[in-house]
Design a protein around this motif. Sequence first.
Motif, short mmCIF file in Angstrom:
data_model
loop_
_atom_site.label_atom_id
_atom_site.label_comp_id
_atom_site.label_asym_id
_atom_site.label_seq_id
_atom_site.Cartn_x
_atom_site.Cartn_y
_atom_site.Cartn_z
N SER A 53 94.26 -35.55 -4.16
CA SER A 53 95.54 -36.25 -4.20
C SER A 53 95.52 -37.39 -3.19
O SER A 53 94.53 -37.60 -2.48
CB SER A 53 96.68 -35.28 -3.87
OG SER A 53 96.48 -34.71 -2.58
N LYS A 66 97.13 -41.78 -7.64
CA LYS A 66 98.55 -41.70 -8.01
C LYS A 66 98.77 -41.54 -9.51
O LYS A 66 99.89 -41.65 -9.99
CB LYS A 66 99.29 -42.94 -7.49
CG LYS A 66 99.51 -42.92 -5.98
CD LYS A 66 100.41 -44.06 -5.53
CE LYS A 66 100.78 -43.90 -4.05
NZ LYS A 66 101.69 -44.98 -3.58
N GLY A 67 97.67 -41.31 -10.26
CA GLY A 67 97.87 -40.98 -11.66
C GLY A 67 97.16 -41.85 -12.68
O GLY A 67 97.14 -41.53 -13.86
N SER A 124 93.47 -31.79 -18.70
CA SER A 124 94.67 -32.53 -18.33
C SER A 124 95.37 -33.05 -19.59
O SER A 124 94.82 -33.01 -20.69
CB SER A 124 94.32 -33.71 -17.41
OG SER A 124 93.57 -34.68 -18.12
#
Length: 236
Positions: free
Chosen positions: A28, A65-66, A141
């Motif tokens: 993360s 962040k994605g 995912s």
Amino acid sequence: MGKGMIAEGRLRHQQTGQEETYTVHVLSIEALEELQAMQWKVEGHVSDPSTLQPLSEEEFTNILKGEGLLIGVYAGQTLAAFRALWYPGHHIENLGRDTGLPESEWEQVVHQEISCVLPEYRGNGLQKKMGVWIMDAFQQSSHDKTHLFCTVHPDNPGSLKDKFSQGMVIAAVKEKYAGMLRYIFYRPVSSPVHWDESTAVTVRQRDYDEQKSLIENGYVGVQWHPSTLLFAKKQP
């Protein structure tokens, strides 16, 4: 560390010869400074800097962040290795642009980005293992990606073998990153590329003009051997 452990095992420290326990995590944004410091250390041990395309702080941040996925291998509390995926969307660096992928499918592209392993943990097969771990995490995912791309320096046999072992093929030979030559590898996310073994031809590794000519005629690079590459026609 990260969002949860996805693998564990044992590896050998090259300087001490001691075996150590490792764990693998999806990282993360809290790992940003640790990743930058480790990448900087790896850059300092690369004999040819052109073989490594490092991530900028902005790229790390966007992925964490994605806009992608990043995994780290920890030997105890030490970040020993990491590997990244990036979802480029319509970014100018989307490799679908280099291979004729229709613009309508650019949002479905995922890039395999940098792999870094600290010098003291090389020789443990971590690059190849991370390729399996990160693709497993990616498949689990929630995503809508169907096209997998990456770039490899022609003089990086470890990365060439890694990509071929994943069922990827050389789909283009182009100058990228301010004029540095790269192979562009491709495969569908869900399957390897199939090729016609009866059409296979051997090409000298540095004969880039011949490689480009073959690609223009429906061939793809399918295997690496010392000083040569094998090209064959891609099956529909």
